[in-house]
Write an enzyme that holds these catalytic residues in place. Structure first.
Site, PDB file in Angstrom:
ATOM      1  CE  LYS A   4      -2.112  -1.196   3.872  1.00  0.00           C
ATOM      2  NZ  LYS A   4      -1.602  -2.543   4.231  1.00  0.00           N
ATOM      3  NE  ARG A  23      -4.307  -0.642   9.359  1.00  0.00           N
ATOM      4  CZ  ARG A  23      -3.098  -1.123   9.184  1.00  0.00           C
ATOM      5  NH1 ARG A  23      -2.802  -2.313   9.570  1.00  0.00           N
ATOM      6  NH2 ARG A  23      -2.178  -0.397   8.632  1.00  0.00           N
ATOM      7  NE  ARG A  64       7.483  -2.844   5.952  1.00  0.00           N
ATOM      8  CZ  ARG A  64       6.160  -2.651   5.857  1.00  0.00           C
ATOM      9  NH1 ARG A  64       5.637  -2.105   4.772  1.00  0.00           N
ATOM     10  NH2 ARG A  64       5.363  -3.011   6.837  1.00  0.00           N
ATOM     11  NE  ARG A  94       6.706  -0.859  10.267  1.00  0.00           N
ATOM     12  CZ  ARG A  94       5.573  -0.867   9.570  1.00  0.00           C
ATOM     13  NH1 ARG A  94       5.512  -0.229   8.416  1.00  0.00           N
ATOM     14  NH2 ARG A  94       4.517  -1.497  10.020  1.00  0.00           N
ATOM     15  NE  ARG A 115       2.236  -5.583  11.291  1.00  0.00           N
ATOM     16  CZ  ARG A 115       3.430  -5.546  10.687  1.00  0.00           C
ATOM     17  NH1 ARG A 115       4.455  -6.192  11.209  1.00  0.00           N
ATOM     18  NH2 ARG A 115       3.597  -4.850   9.597  1.00  0.00           N
TER      19      ARG A 115
HETATM   20  P1  ADP Z   1       1.307  -2.540   7.951  1.00  0.00           P
HETATM   21  O1  ADP Z   1       0.050  -2.351   7.168  1.00  0.00           O
HETATM   22  O2  ADP Z   1       2.449  -3.016   7.104  1.00  0.00           O
HETATM   23  O3  ADP Z   1       1.105  -3.371   9.180  1.00  0.00           O
HETATM   24  P2  ADP Z   1       1.194   0.203   8.940  1.00  0.00           P
HETATM   25  O4  ADP Z   1       2.323   1.134   8.982  1.00  0.00           O
HETATM   26  O5  ADP Z   1       0.027   0.551   8.083  1.00  0.00           O
HETATM   27  O6  ADP Z   1       1.845  -1.175   8.489  1.00  0.00           O
HETATM   28  O7  ADP Z   1       0.643  -0.054  10.415  1.00  0.00           O
HETATM   29  C1  ADP Z   1       1.494  -0.381  11.474  1.00  0.00           C
HETATM   30  C2  ADP Z   1       0.713  -0.495  12.782  1.00  0.00           C
HETATM   31  O8  ADP Z   1       0.083   0.775  13.083  1.00  0.00           O
HETATM   32  C3  ADP Z   1      -0.460  -1.496  12.789  1.00  0.00           C
HETATM   33  O9  ADP Z   1      -0.042  -2.809  13.063  1.00  0.00           O
HETATM   34  C4  ADP Z   1      -1.340  -0.903  13.909  1.00  0.00           C
HETATM   35  O10 ADP Z   1      -0.817  -1.208  15.190  1.00  0.00           O
HETATM   36  C5  ADP Z   1      -1.181   0.601  13.712  1.00  0.00           C
HETATM   37  N1  ADP Z   1      -2.242   1.127  12.812  1.00  0.00           N
HETATM   38  C6  ADP Z   1      -2.058   1.649  11.577  1.00  0.00           C
HETATM   39  N2  ADP Z   1      -3.226   2.026  11.042  1.00  0.00           N
HETATM   40  C7  ADP Z   1      -4.188   1.720  11.959  1.00  0.00           C
HETATM   41  C8  ADP Z   1      -5.617   1.834  12.004  1.00  0.00           C
HETATM   42  N3  ADP Z   1      -6.307   2.354  10.974  1.00  0.00           N
HETATM   43  N4  ADP Z   1      -6.265   1.425  13.113  1.00  0.00           N
HETATM   44  C9  ADP Z   1      -5.599   0.926  14.150  1.00  0.00           C
HETATM   45  N5  ADP Z   1      -4.262   0.761  14.180  1.00  0.00           N
HETATM   46  C10 ADP Z   1      -3.558   1.145  13.110  1.00  0.00           C
END
Ligand code: ADP
Length: 190
Positions: free
Chosen positions: A14, A89, A128, A134, A146
């Site tokens: 994404k 989400r 990554r 990370r 996740r």
């Molecule tokens: P990825 O999709 O690769 O897991 P992101 O950077 O989008 O990476 O998200 C990392 C973390 O940030 C998620 O595992 C969650 O803990 C938090 N997070 C991101 N977006 C949301 C959301 N919309 N609602 C709740 N938690 C979120």
């Protein structure tokens, strides 16, 4: 105005594709993950709170996430449109987004899912994690958690957006360019 939701499991690509879309269509890219990481770096109270969830691969509570997202949109109201990356989400986030946008005479134009198998995603995330540092990408157990969060809370948004006739998906396996081309083709049909 075009407002795109990029949808897909962690590692689906994404963020990578958002960078292209942002340039191509002159959109403002809002990644909730990036916003949380930025707050963690600056050691804000929001960052401190988010960290306790992110470190375990759990979702950050809805209201905290929704408030942060809305504040970010409000700061960019002159935009041509938005790419929402990693948001919504949960069903509650999706409902809040619809309500919030409609108050501003805006709406989600389309939700685009990037599809890839778990095995490929785990490989990409571990790779990554080596360069990004990370911590949520360095531990297979956290990654699997996740995915579980996605399956339990996020996957059902497929139905939510399908009912609105806004759900599209593309194959997320291939080179970055191949996937960009698939996205561009799809967006032309919107
Ligand atoms: P990825 O999709 O690769 O897991 P992101 O950077 O989008 O990476 O998200 C990392 C973390 O940030 C998620 O595992 C969650 O803990 C938090 N997070 C991101 N977006 C949301 C959301 N919309 N609602 C709740 N938690 C979120």
């Amino acid at each position: 105005m075009i407002n795109l939701v990029l949808f897909g499991k962690p590692g689906a690509g994404k963020g990578t594709q958002a960078l292209f879309l942002k340039k191509q269509y002159n959109l403002v890219h809002i990644s909730t993950g990036d916003l949380f990481r930025n707050n963690i770096k600056r050691e804000t109270s929001l960052g401190l709170l988010a960290k306790s969830f992110m470190d375990h691969g759990d979702l950050v509570p809805d209201q905290v996430t929704i408030d942060m997202l809305e504040a970010e949109v409000d700061q960019n109201l002159q935009a041509n449109g938005f790419i929402f990356d990693g948001f919504p989400r949960t069903k509650s986030q999706a409902g809040a987004l619809d309500t919030f946008l409609s108050k501003k005479q805006m709406e989600v134009s389309a939700t685009i899912a990037l599809e890839a198998d778990d095995d490929i995603l785990i490989e990409r995330l571990l790779y990554r994690g080596k360069s990004s540092g990370r911590t949520d990408d360095q531990d297979e157990e956290k990654i699997r958690n996740r995915f579980e969060e996605y399956n339990k809370k996020t996957a059902l948004l497929r139905d939510f957006y399908t009912k609105q006739n806004k759900f599209h998906s593309i194959n997320g396996i291939g080179t970055i360019n191949e996937i960009t081309n698939r996205l561009t083709k799809l967006i032309k049909t919107l």
